[in-house]
Structure formats: C-alpha cells, structure tokens
Design a protein around this motif. Structure first.
Motif, PDB file in Angstrom:
ATOM      1  N   ALA A 217       0.837  -1.197   0.000  1.00 39.44           N
ATOM      2  CA  ALA A 217       0.000   0.000   0.000  1.00 39.44           C
ATOM      3  C   ALA A 217       0.876   1.254   0.000  1.00 39.44           C
ATOM      4  O   ALA A 217       1.736   1.418   0.872  1.00 39.44           O
ATOM      5  CB  ALA A 217      -0.917   0.004   1.217  1.00 39.44           C
ATOM      6  N   ARG A 218       0.628   2.183  -0.940  1.00 36.72           N
ATOM      7  CA  ARG A 218       1.420   3.413  -1.000  1.00 36.72           C
ATOM      8  C   ARG A 218       0.949   4.428   0.031  1.00 36.72           C
ATOM      9  O   ARG A 218       1.754   5.026   0.738  1.00 36.72           O
ATOM     10  CB  ARG A 218       1.301   4.045  -2.394  1.00 36.72           C
ATOM     11  CG  ARG A 218       2.104   3.360  -3.478  1.00 36.72           C
ATOM     12  CD  ARG A 218       2.556   4.380  -4.500  1.00 36.72           C
ATOM     13  NE  ARG A 218       3.502   5.317  -3.904  1.00 36.72           N
ATOM     14  CZ  ARG A 218       3.735   6.538  -4.390  1.00 36.72           C
ATOM     15  NH1 ARG A 218       3.080   6.973  -5.451  1.00 36.72           N
ATOM     16  NH2 ARG A 218       4.615   7.342  -3.809  1.00 36.72           N
ATOM     17  N   LEU A 219      -0.373   4.662   0.089  1.00 33.36           N
ATOM     18  CA  LEU A 219      -0.915   5.707   0.953  1.00 33.36           C
ATOM     19  C   LEU A 219      -1.780   5.080   2.044  1.00 33.36           C
ATOM     20  O   LEU A 219      -2.757   4.386   1.752  1.00 33.36           O
ATOM     21  CB  LEU A 219      -1.757   6.684   0.129  1.00 33.36           C
ATOM     22  CG  LEU A 219      -2.484   7.793   0.915  1.00 33.36           C
ATOM     23  CD1 LEU A 219      -1.485   8.693   1.632  1.00 33.36           C
ATOM     24  CD2 LEU A 219      -3.375   8.609  -0.011  1.00 33.36           C
ATOM     25  N   ILE A 220      -1.416   5.311   3.296  1.00 32.21           N
ATOM     26  CA  ILE A 220      -2.189   4.846   4.449  1.00 32.21           C
ATOM     27  C   ILE A 220      -2.617   6.072   5.242  1.00 32.21           C
ATOM     28  O   ILE A 220      -1.788   6.929   5.580  1.00 32.21           O
ATOM     29  CB  ILE A 220      -1.367   3.894   5.331  1.00 32.21           C
ATOM     30  CG1 ILE A 220      -0.952   2.651   4.527  1.00 32.21           C
ATOM     31  CG2 ILE A 220      -2.162   3.479   6.566  1.00 32.21           C
ATOM     32  CD1 ILE A 220       0.090   1.796   5.216  1.00 32.21           C
ATOM     33  N   VAL A 221      -3.913   6.159   5.507  1.00 30.87           N
ATOM     34  CA  VAL A 221      -4.461   7.309   6.223  1.00 30.87           C
ATOM     35  C   VAL A 221      -5.233   6.794   7.427  1.00 30.87           C
ATOM     36  O   VAL A 221      -6.151   5.986   7.286  1.00 30.87           O
ATOM     37  CB  VAL A 221      -5.388   8.139   5.305  1.00 30.87           C
ATOM     38  CG1 VAL A 221      -5.893   9.365   6.046  1.00 30.87           C
ATOM     39  CG2 VAL A 221      -4.664   8.548   4.028  1.00 30.87           C
ATOM     40  N   VAL A 222      -4.844   7.264   8.613  1.00 31.27           N
ATOM     41  CA  VAL A 222      -5.458   6.807   9.860  1.00 31.27           C
ATOM     42  C   VAL A 222      -6.156   7.987  10.526  1.00 31.27           C
ATOM     43  O   VAL A 222      -5.507   8.971  10.905  1.00 31.27           O
ATOM     44  CB  VAL A 222      -4.411   6.211  10.827  1.00 31.27           C
ATOM     45  CG1 VAL A 222      -5.099   5.675  12.083  1.00 31.27           C
ATOM     46  CG2 VAL A 222      -3.607   5.103  10.142  1.00 31.27           C
TER      47      VAL A 222
END
Length: 313
Positions: A217-222
C-alpha cells in the motif's frame, strides 16, 4: 463507464435508531439508509465526483429506501444488481459522546451474495478508482469475488480500501490475516485508530504503517478523532489536525472522510493507476479537505454528508 468516474463497491445497510424509551411493550425505530460503501458513494457524489455504486440491492422496502437515497444524491445505480435476498439491518445505539455501536442482522442478506458472473472487470469498465471495504470484503461468498476483481482492475484503476472493522460481527483475526493481501491490492488504505487497534492491538501506528507499506500500500491514512489524521506515504508521515466541531453524532463520519479524500485526489487529477505522481504535500492536502467533510457530517444527525456548496467559504 468512462475514467472520469469513481466506482464504489459494497453494502447498503438499514440503520435503525430508537426514537425514544421503550413503553407499553414496544420500541419505535427510525430507519435511515446507511452502510459504509453506500455512505461513501453518496458523499462522493454530493461533493461533485461522478460516482457509480455497485451493490446488490434487495427488492424489499429497505431496498427501495436505499435506491431513493442514492439517486437523490446523484449516484449512478446502473451497476447495481436487484436481489431477492433481504437487506441488511443494523440497530444502532449512541453513547453520550455520539459514538454509535451496532448490532447487525445480516445472515443471508443480499449484500454478500455476489457471484463471479456479477463481478467482472468488463462490467466496471475504465474507471479511475474503485473503492470498497467494510463487511462486503469479509463476508462469504462475495468477499472472494471482490478480492479477485480488485486484482483485475488494479491494472488501470486506483484501488482504495477501508476495512471498517466490525469486531462484534467479524473476528478481528480475519482482518489481521487478510490485511497483507489487501495492501498488496490497494493503493489507498484508510482506517480509524480503533480499526488499527483491533487489527494489531498494542502495536505502534508507525510500525503497522511500515508493515502495510512493505506489503504494497502506498498511501495509508489513519483517522484519530479529535487527535486529527496521520498520513503515511511510502513511510513518510504527516499529521493533519482536527477542526473544533460541535458533534451531534459520528455516524457516517469515517465514510465522509474517505469520500473527501478520494474527491480531492480526483479533482487534483491523481486517481488512476498507482498514484505514482502523489507527493506527501498532496496527500496531506487531500486529508485536510477530508477532515472538513467529516466534521460537517459530525455536526448533523445520521449519515448526512455535506454537498459541495456546504464547503464554500
């Protein structure tokens, strides 16, 4: 379908809320259209992104409610299947802070009964992005077919996943086992800090993000509630603060955030393919816009995301 559209795949859920205390042997419920993917599709369309929803919508009365709600927000339903199975029902209970807990009535529901023939890559066409997740990605028999489809469309479309963990219905170990596969398929993984704690209890956010980056996964947003949002792009991280908000309830806020994130990436011309042109500043900007969308959703009752005009000024 053309590549200007974003596709959303997953469930519709009838969200039932008690309208008062039980009296005289009965409890009155107010039923609103919901379901994480359906909420995301509604919010995307209201923001101005052309959106097509792919769901199995029941012929029952709840199914009629879903169709009316989605169409009123401008969502394209031509990819939906009209199903004989019943709709999924979730009975919601709000705590003092407006956080919702759910009990699900989902066995044998239309949402999970996808067949291989109903989920062909040709049917989705040349979309710029396919977003999915929530229960549709973990409930048999449809989950297997959805994963297969994601692998096919990843050749030309950005793939976005929100696991939206439902620990009361699905063992968190299921998410833990599948997350490496999902990260190998996805370009964007969005989840809440509660989701992260369920999947990897006791592990630091940075360590989990790096593990999922390594899986693909390139972009992880939490999303982290009042603590804002952590954005992680290929291991480089940034934080976006949460605006002060008078919270009515948090129903649909995470789905509105996802929609805001994808909408901003879409209008910036970044969706399509592997997000190779995405910078950390652009990812932070998309998350900052998404936080505004989620905050407006929290300021009203139910999953009622804002329209583009509500964000002007």
């Amino acid at each position: 379908m053309d590549s200007t559209k974003v596709a959303v795949l997953g469930e519709c859920v009838a969200d039932a809320f008690a309208t008062g205390s039980a009296s005289q042997g009965e409890l009155i419920l107010r039923v609103l259209p919901g379901g994480s993917p359906a909420n995301t599709a509604v919010a995307l369309s209201r923001l101005g992104t052309p959106t097509r929803f792919f769901g199995r919508i029941s012929r029952d009365s709840f199914g009629g409610l879903f169709r009316t709600h989605l169409e009123a927000s401008g969502v394209d339903l031509t990819g939906c299947v009209t199903a004989d199975e019943p709709s999924t029902l979730a009975v919601a209970t709000l705590d003092e802070s407006g956080q919702a807990g759910y009990s699900f009535h989902a066995e044998g529901a239309a949402d999970w009964a996808w067949s291989e023939a109903e989920l062909t890559a040709e049917r989705f066409g040349d979309v710029s992005c396919l977003h999915t997740g929530s229960l549709a990605l973990v409930r048999a028999p449809g989950a297997e077919h959805i994963e297969r489809l994601l692998g096919q469309v990843a050749g030309w479309a950005t793939v976005s996943i929100d696991p939206n963990v439902r620990a009361g219905l699905i063992d968190p170990a299921v998410y833990r086992e599948r997350m490496p596969r999902w990260c190998a398929l996805a370009d964007v993984v969005k989840l809440s800090d509660d989701d992260l704690r369920c999947i990897h209890p006791g592990e630091a956010l940075d360590r989990v993000c790096d593990t999922w980056h390594a899986a693909g996964a390139r972009l992880i947003v939490v999303t982290r509630g009042s603590h804002g949002v952590t954005v992680s792009l290929d291991g480089r991280r940034a934080t976006v603060p949460a605006p002060a908000t008078d919270v009515v309830d948090t129903v649909g806020a995470g789905d509105s955030f996802t929609a805001g994130l994808l909408h901003r990436l879409h209008t910036s011309g970044l969706l399509g393919g592997r997000l190779d042109a995405l910078s950390l500043d652009q990812a932070r900007d998309a998350a900052a816009f998404a936080v505004r969308v989620a905050a407006l959703t929290c300021s009203v009752a139910g999953a009622n995301p804002p329209w583009a005009r509500d964000l002007d000024g």
